[in-house]
Design a protein around this motif. Structure first.
Motif, short mmCIF file in Angstrom:
data_model
loop_
_atom_site.label_atom_id
_atom_site.label_comp_id
_atom_site.label_asym_id
_atom_site.label_seq_id
_atom_site.Cartn_x
_atom_site.Cartn_y
_atom_site.Cartn_z
N GLU A 117 34.12 -11.54 8.88
CA GLU A 117 34.89 -11.04 10.02
C GLU A 117 35.21 -9.55 9.93
O GLU A 117 35.93 -9.02 10.77
CB GLU A 117 36.21 -11.83 10.13
N MET A 118 34.69 -8.86 8.91
CA MET A 118 35.04 -7.44 8.75
C MET A 118 34.61 -6.61 9.94
O MET A 118 35.35 -5.75 10.42
CB MET A 118 34.42 -6.90 7.46
N ALA A 119 33.39 -6.82 10.44
CA ALA A 119 32.90 -6.03 11.58
C ALA A 119 33.75 -6.30 12.82
O ALA A 119 34.05 -5.38 13.59
CB ALA A 119 31.44 -6.35 11.85
N ARG A 120 34.12 -7.54 13.00
CA ARG A 120 34.97 -7.90 14.15
C ARG A 120 36.30 -7.17 14.07
O ARG A 120 36.82 -6.66 15.08
CB ARG A 120 35.18 -9.41 14.16
N LEU A 121 36.89 -7.10 12.88
CA LEU A 121 38.15 -6.38 12.69
C LEU A 121 37.98 -4.91 13.03
O LEU A 121 38.81 -4.32 13.74
CB LEU A 121 38.62 -6.54 11.24
N CYS A 122 36.89 -4.30 12.54
CA CYS A 122 36.65 -2.87 12.80
C CYS A 122 36.54 -2.58 14.28
O CYS A 122 37.12 -1.61 14.79
CB CYS A 122 35.38 -2.42 12.07
N LEU A 157 31.47 5.73 7.48
CA LEU A 157 30.44 4.72 7.75
C LEU A 157 30.11 4.66 9.23
O LEU A 157 28.94 4.56 9.62
CB LEU A 157 30.93 3.35 7.29
N CYS A 158 31.14 4.74 10.07
CA CYS A 158 30.92 4.60 11.51
C CYS A 158 32.06 5.29 12.26
O CYS A 158 33.23 4.95 12.05
CB CYS A 158 30.86 3.11 11.87
N ASP A 159 31.73 6.27 13.12
CA ASP A 159 32.79 6.92 13.89
C ASP A 159 33.16 6.07 15.10
O ASP A 159 32.50 5.07 15.42
CB ASP A 159 32.39 8.34 14.31
N ALA A 160 34.23 6.46 15.78
CA ALA A 160 34.75 5.65 16.89
C ALA A 160 33.74 5.53 18.03
O ALA A 160 33.65 4.48 18.68
CB ALA A 160 36.07 6.25 17.39
N GLN A 179 28.32 -5.44 10.52
CA GLN A 179 28.61 -6.28 9.37
C GLN A 179 27.59 -6.04 8.26
O GLN A 179 27.95 -5.93 7.08
CB GLN A 179 28.59 -7.75 9.78
N ASP A 180 26.32 -5.93 8.64
CA ASP A 180 25.28 -5.66 7.64
C ASP A 180 25.48 -4.30 6.98
O ASP A 180 25.28 -4.15 5.76
CB ASP A 180 23.89 -5.71 8.30
N LEU A 181 25.89 -3.30 7.78
CA LEU A 181 26.15 -1.96 7.23
C LEU A 181 27.27 -2.02 6.18
O LEU A 181 27.16 -1.43 5.10
CB LEU A 181 26.57 -1.00 8.35
N ILE A 182 28.33 -2.74 6.52
CA ILE A 182 29.48 -2.85 5.60
C ILE A 182 29.06 -3.54 4.31
O ILE A 182 29.34 -3.05 3.20
CB ILE A 182 30.62 -3.63 6.29
N GLU A 183 28.38 -4.68 4.42
CA GLU A 183 28.01 -5.45 3.24
C GLU A 183 27.03 -4.68 2.36
O GLU A 183 27.14 -4.69 1.12
CB GLU A 183 27.42 -6.79 3.66
N ASN A 184 26.08 -3.98 2.97
CA ASN A 184 25.12 -3.18 2.19
C ASN A 184 25.81 -2.03 1.47
O ASN A 184 25.48 -1.71 0.32
CB ASN A 184 24.01 -2.66 3.09
N LYS A 185 26.77 -1.41 2.15
CA LYS A 185 27.46 -0.26 1.56
C LYS A 185 28.32 -0.66 0.37
O LYS A 185 28.50 0.12 -0.59
CB LYS A 185 28.34 0.41 2.62
N LEU A 186 28.84 -1.88 0.37
CA LEU A 186 29.75 -2.31 -0.68
C LEU A 186 29.04 -3.01 -1.83
O LEU A 186 29.70 -3.50 -2.75
CB LEU A 186 30.82 -3.25 -0.10
N GLN A 187 27.72 -3.05 -1.81
CA GLN A 187 27.00 -3.70 -2.90
C GLN A 187 27.03 -2.84 -4.16
O GLN A 187 26.86 -1.62 -4.11
CB GLN A 187 25.54 -3.96 -2.50
N TYR A 188 27.26 -3.48 -5.30
CA TYR A 188 27.23 -2.77 -6.58
C TYR A 188 26.85 -3.73 -7.69
O TYR A 188 26.99 -4.95 -7.57
CB TYR A 188 28.58 -2.11 -6.89
N ASP A 189 26.36 -3.18 -8.76
CA ASP A 189 26.04 -3.91 -9.98
C ASP A 189 26.42 -3.01 -11.14
O ASP A 189 25.71 -2.04 -11.44
CB ASP A 189 24.55 -4.27 -10.02
#
Length: 371
Positions: A113-118, A157-160, A172-182
């Motif tokens: 639901e992160m993209a929906r919140l944004c 990540l994304c302007d208004a 949502q895909d942008l958010i999840e890809n940006k937060l990936q780490y190992d």
């Protein structure tokens, strides 16, 4: 708190961007609480924070710092109202969608639901990503600090304007890809050596199933190694972050072992029906914990059921995206936390089958199946 790690924050991708905006941040470990305000300096921000922080440090201080109370993995419209209030006042507001410290240095489940919140908030979306926080204090051994270099990056990540037109799934895909780490890849790519003599102590809490013989809950760890009590296979955690089998000398990537366990639990979930004798502490508010004594925890494909003194509480899988795990909460051992809008229930057990990481895997899978 961060000087020993030589923290460097790159904010070049945020030039010209001023609050109000929403910051979506990774959540590897304890040091994230110090990285975020340093990244915001000289501005301040507000932070969506778990209720246990209020109990530990007090309501007056936490609210004064700009924290917004929330219970993990529980939908709460008041949190949305408080975020909107902070943004209306011109503040930056931080959210940590993983809602937990990383178990093995990789990205935990991120709310769908992160993209929906944004899109609902209609303000620029900024990300804060960090490296080194997990390596310094891995969740399975936060008592011992390792000195490793920390790096953080804050960027738009994304302007208004784009937010108004971008497809929700694309965002949502942008958010999840940006937060990936190992973190172990980060360690190896940057030639970081951790020479701490106790660098593997506690690792068995995350890697509970033997990769060699497949037996669960017989893993132990100490010093720089992890060992299976069933087949006596031993793995050395090297200074550069690999697990090396003492019999075959083969290397294992810790996140691969972790995901292998997840796959096993999903493949063998049919007929799920379990019971555990447990002891329970409740956290109803910022005034602290209440000992509820002993009870029974039941688990099947539809729900967790917690029974205490004849009172039965149901926690359906479809309403909870994940299961909060604790590996040694307040020195009391491993636990899971099941929450309602009004209370968090910290559940401990002496049953050797009670494995929080496994219950997390099961809970996340059944959420996807039941939602």
């Amino acid at each position: 708190m961060t000087r020993q790690f030589g923290l460097k924050v790159d904010k070049s991708g945020l030039k010209g961007i001023k609050p109000p905006y929403l910051v979506i941040a990774t959540h590897q470990g304890f040091s994230d609480y110090y990285i975020a305000p340093l990244a915001m300096f000289p501005r301040r921000a507000m932070y969506v924070s778990d209720m246990e922080g209020y109990a530990a440090f007090g309501n007056w201080l936490y609210r004064g710092l700009g924290c917004i109370p929330k219970r993990r993995f529980v939908a709460d419209i008041s949190v949305i109202r408080n975020i909107k209030y902070g943004l209306k006042k011109g503040q930056a507001v931080f959210v940590y969608p993983e809602s937990r410290h990383s178990n093995v240095g990789t990205t935990a489940y991120i709310s769908s639901e992160m993209a929906r919140l944004c899109k609902m908030l209609k303000v620029p979306v900024v990300t804060l990503t960090a490296n080194g926080s997990y390596l310094a204090n891995p969740f399975w051994d936060e008592e011992h600090t390792r000195r490793v270099p920390m790096r953080a990056k804050m960027e738009l990540l994304c302007d208004a304007e784009r937010l108004a037109t971008i497809d929700q799934q694309e965002l949502q895909d942008l958010i999840e890809n940006k937060l990936q780490y190992d973190e172990y890849r980060y360690q190896q790519d940057n030639n970081i050596l951790i020479k701490d003599a106790k660098r593997a102590e506690g690792l068995h809490k995350a890697l509970y199933k033997c990769r060699c013989c497949g037996v669960s809950n017989l893993m132990t760890s100490g010093g720089s190694s992890i060992k299976c009590g069933g087949c006596d296979t031993k793995w050395e955690l090297t200074e550069d972050g690999w697990l090396v089998d003492d019999k075959t000398n083969s290397k294992t990537h810790i996140p691969d072992w972790y995901e292998w366990q997840r796959g096993y639990e999903i493949d063998n979930i049919d007929g799920l029906s379990e019971k555990y004798e447990v002891r329970v502490e409740a956290l109803p508010n910022e005034y602290g914990f209440v000992d509820l004594g002993n009870g029974m925890l039941e688990l099947d494909a539809n729900e967790f059921v917690l029974t205490i003194d004849g009172k039965r509480m149901s926690f359906p899988h479809w309403i909870r995206e994940s299961v909060q795990t604790e590996y040694n909460y307040r020195g009391k051992g491993m636990a899971i936390v099941l929450s309602t809008a009004d209370c968090c229930y910290y559940i401990y057990s002496d049953d050797k089958r009670f494995q929080p990481t496994r219950l997390q895997f099961i809970g996340e899978y059944l959420y996807q199946q039941n939602r």
